[in-house]
Design a protein around this motif. Structure first.
Motif, PDB file in Angstrom:
ATOM      1  N   PRO A   1       0.662  -0.977   0.185  1.00  0.00           N
ATOM      2  CA  PRO A   1       0.246   0.165  -0.427  1.00  0.00           C
ATOM      3  C   PRO A   1       1.063   1.437  -0.039  1.00  0.00           C
ATOM      4  CG  PRO A   1      -0.218  -0.727   1.853  1.00  0.00           C
ATOM      5  CD  PRO A   1       0.951  -1.700   1.399  1.00  0.00           C
ATOM      6  N   ALA A   2       0.681   2.012  -0.719  1.00  0.00           N
ATOM      7  CA  ALA A   2       0.831   3.639  -0.580  1.00  0.00           C
ATOM      8  C   ALA A   2       0.245   4.543   0.154  1.00  0.00           C
ATOM      9  CB  ALA A   2       0.676   4.138  -2.539  1.00  0.00           C
ATOM     10  N   GLU A   3       1.275   5.391   1.118  1.00  0.00           N
ATOM     11  CA  GLU A   3       1.099   6.333   1.040  1.00  0.00           C
ATOM     12  C   GLU A   3      -0.348   6.965   0.800  1.00  0.00           C
ATOM     13  OE1 GLU A   3       3.499   6.793   5.366  1.00  0.00           O
ATOM     14  OE2 GLU A   3       3.723   8.416   4.125  1.00  0.00           O
ATOM     15  N   LEU A   4      -1.522   7.977   1.340  1.00  0.00           N
ATOM     16  CA  LEU A   4      -2.189   8.237   0.091  1.00  0.00           C
ATOM     17  C   LEU A   4      -2.378  10.001   1.080  1.00  0.00           C
ATOM     18  CD1 LEU A   4      -3.926   8.657  -2.703  1.00  0.00           C
ATOM     19  CD2 LEU A   4      -5.423   7.288  -1.447  1.00  0.00           C
ATOM     20  N   LEU A   5      -2.448  10.867   0.290  1.00  0.00           N
ATOM     21  CA  LEU A   5      -3.055  11.638   0.562  1.00  0.00           C
ATOM     22  C   LEU A   5      -4.711  12.302   0.638  1.00  0.00           C
ATOM     23  CD1 LEU A   5      -0.383  14.541   0.338  1.00  0.00           C
ATOM     24  CD2 LEU A   5      -1.053  13.892   2.708  1.00  0.00           C
TER      25      LEU A   5
ATOM     26  N   GLN B   1      -7.010  17.775   5.527  1.00  0.00           N
ATOM     27  CA  GLN B   1      -6.572  16.746   4.803  1.00  0.00           C
ATOM     28  C   GLN B   1      -5.295  16.172   5.960  1.00  0.00           C
ATOM     29  OE1 GLN B   1      -1.973  18.164   3.214  1.00  0.00           O
ATOM     30  NE2 GLN B   1      -3.009  17.399   1.650  1.00  0.00           N
ATOM     31  N   ILE B   2      -5.406  14.164   5.384  1.00  0.00           N
ATOM     32  CA  ILE B   2      -5.346  13.495   6.216  1.00  0.00           C
ATOM     33  C   ILE B   2      -4.702  12.198   5.561  1.00  0.00           C
ATOM     34  CG2 ILE B   2      -8.041  13.531   7.166  1.00  0.00           C
ATOM     35  CD1 ILE B   2      -8.610  10.572   5.670  1.00  0.00           C
ATOM     36  N   LEU B   3      -4.042  11.400   5.743  1.00  0.00           N
ATOM     37  CA  LEU B   3      -3.272  10.763   5.389  1.00  0.00           C
ATOM     38  C   LEU B   3      -2.981   9.058   5.820  1.00  0.00           C
ATOM     39  CD1 LEU B   3       0.003  10.561   3.997  1.00  0.00           C
ATOM     40  CD2 LEU B   3       0.715  10.266   6.031  1.00  0.00           C
ATOM     41  N   MET B   4      -3.929   8.297   4.636  1.00  0.00           N
ATOM     42  CA  MET B   4      -3.992   6.782   4.660  1.00  0.00           C
ATOM     43  C   MET B   4      -2.535   6.201   4.416  1.00  0.00           C
ATOM     44  SD  MET B   4      -7.866   7.114   3.181  1.00  0.00           S
ATOM     45  CE  MET B   4      -8.342   5.224   3.619  1.00  0.00           C
TER      46      MET B   4
ATOM     47  N   ARG C   1      -2.225  12.017  10.482  1.00  0.00           N
ATOM     48  CA  ARG C   1      -1.474  12.797   9.567  1.00  0.00           C
ATOM     49  C   ARG C   1      -0.127  13.126   9.382  1.00  0.00           C
ATOM     50  NH1 ARG C   1      -6.654  12.816  10.696  1.00  0.00           N
ATOM     51  NH2 ARG C   1      -7.903  14.137  11.197  1.00  0.00           N
ATOM     52  N   SER C   2       0.025  11.902   9.695  1.00  0.00           N
ATOM     53  CA  SER C   2       1.261  12.446   8.919  1.00  0.00           C
ATOM     54  C   SER C   2       2.276  10.878   9.036  1.00  0.00           C
ATOM     55  CB  SER C   2       2.409  13.475  10.698  1.00  0.00           C
ATOM     56  OG  SER C   2       2.749  12.012  11.391  1.00  0.00           O
ATOM     57  N   HIS C   3       3.321  10.664   8.336  1.00  0.00           N
ATOM     58  CA  HIS C   3       4.094   9.754   8.118  1.00  0.00           C
ATOM     59  C   HIS C   3       4.402   9.092   9.369  1.00  0.00           C
ATOM     60  CE1 HIS C   3       6.935   6.917   6.042  1.00  0.00           C
ATOM     61  NE2 HIS C   3       7.102   7.120   6.674  1.00  0.00           N
ATOM     62  N   ASP C   4       4.619  10.099  10.513  1.00  0.00           N
ATOM     63  CA  ASP C   4       5.323   9.398  11.832  1.00  0.00           C
ATOM     64  C   ASP C   4       4.643   8.572  12.518  1.00  0.00           C
ATOM     65  OD1 ASP C   4       7.880  10.325  10.737  1.00  0.00           O
ATOM     66  OD2 ASP C   4       7.572  12.229  12.471  1.00  0.00           O
TER      67      ASP C   4
END
Ligand code: MN
Length: 326
Positions: A8-12, A267-270, A277-280
């Motif tokens: 899975p890619a991170e998706l904004l 904005q969310i990060l899935m 909300r962030s890569h961390d």
């Protein structure tokens, strides 16, 4: 349900609302995604996709079946985690046994809402039961707003009474439509309803002009705002519509799920089964799951191993600013 993509890619995901003066539909087509396992039941995913990632706080839309479980093996999703979201299970046919780390053991049945709040962290398993011959339904996720995304685990069950309108039957499982209001609590204003349109009928429903809407067609062809949506299509309508007219010109009943909500401004990060909300945030949640931390708890009663998290994407994604509104 778990996102079964192996890489899975991170998706904004961010809101791009198309405000309207008159109804206009963007037709979002589905892509097939195998759920995993030897016989791999396949789902049709319309959210998120490149053209759109959110409709209100709805951020994930999977449509599946009707599948003969003798062919597909049915659904068997081992314990897996969620954070920052709620899951909505809605069936047209079949039965799914749900177990979660809140201690809930429930059976998901047609016409019954099962809303699980992941909040800070929950884990669950989903298995179609031996009684199931045809499995057919939708799996939806709702993004939690910043102030509630670390809320506690929760599970709500609700069976809406069907509402008759001229030419259709409506089951409102979240929000309000056709004179019915769901008592189920949500963290942002939302609408979720099943609509069965009689053959050769047109209905007009009052809708919240502040909402954007998505109409997911399950069976038949449904006309809305000049477009004819086919099964598994998700028709997106922007804000500004205080009514919505749906037409079934076919000789058999048509069925759809209407989703709506106030535009989700964050904005969310899935990634995989996590929303942050962030890569961390994503790295932290993944580590907690891999280390079997209390954050996601334990699912009792599932026979088999828990789902391991996939590898993280190699390139961390940083948040960008929202693009200009269309
Ligand atoms: Mn799940």
């Amino acid at each position: 349900m778990s996102n079964a993509e192996t890489e899975p890619a991170e998706l904004l995901c961010e809101t791009v609302v198309r405000p309207e003066s008159e109804p206009k539909v963007d037709v979002l087509a589905a892509r097939d995604v195998p759920l995993g396992g030897p016989r791999a039941m396949t789902v049709r995913r319309t959210l998120p996709q490149r053209a759109r990632t959110l409709i209100g706080a709805w951020c994930f839309v999977d449509h599946y079946g009707p599948d003969d479980v003798a062919d597909t093996g049915g659904m068997n999703v081992p314990p897996h985690p969620h954070t920052g979201l709620q899951t909505v299970s809605w069936l047209f046919s079949g039965e799914i046994e749900h177990r979660d780390s809140l201690g809930v053991h429930a059976f998901v049945r047609p016409g019954e809402l099962n809303l699980m709040t992941g909040g800070y962290g929950i884990s669950h398993s989903e298995v179609s039961t031996a009684r199931t011959t045809i499995l057919h339904g939708v799996q939806l996720w709702v993004a939690l707003p910043e102030e509630h995304r670390h809320t506690g685990r929760d599970f709500q069950h609700y069976v809406p009474d069907p509402v008759r309108v001229d030419g259709a039957e409506v089951r409102v499982f979240l929000g309000a439509l056709a004179g019915a209001t769901s008592p189920v609590r949500t963290f942002t204003p939302l609408l979720g309803a099943e609509i069965v349109l009689e053959p050769r009928s047109t209905i007009t429903l009052g809708t919240d002009a502040g909402f954007e809407h998505g109409l997911l067609v399950d069976q038949g062809s449904i006309g809305v705002a000049g477009a004819l949506l086919q099964p598994a299509d998700l028709g997106y309508l922007g804000t500004g519509n205080d009514t919505l007219s749906l037409t079934n010109e076919g000789d058999t009943a048509a069925r759809a799920v209407l989703l709506g909500g106030a535009p989700f401004e964050e904005q969310i990060l899935m990634w995989w089964n996590f929303i942050g909300r962030s890569h961390d945030d994503i790295v932290e949640a993944r580590e907690a799951w891999e280390n079997a931390s209390d954050r996601f708890g334990r699912v009792d009663g599932y026979v088999g191993d828990r789902l391991p998290a996939p590898a993280l994407p190699r390139t961390p994604i940083t948040l960008r600013r929202n693009p200009p509104r269309h």
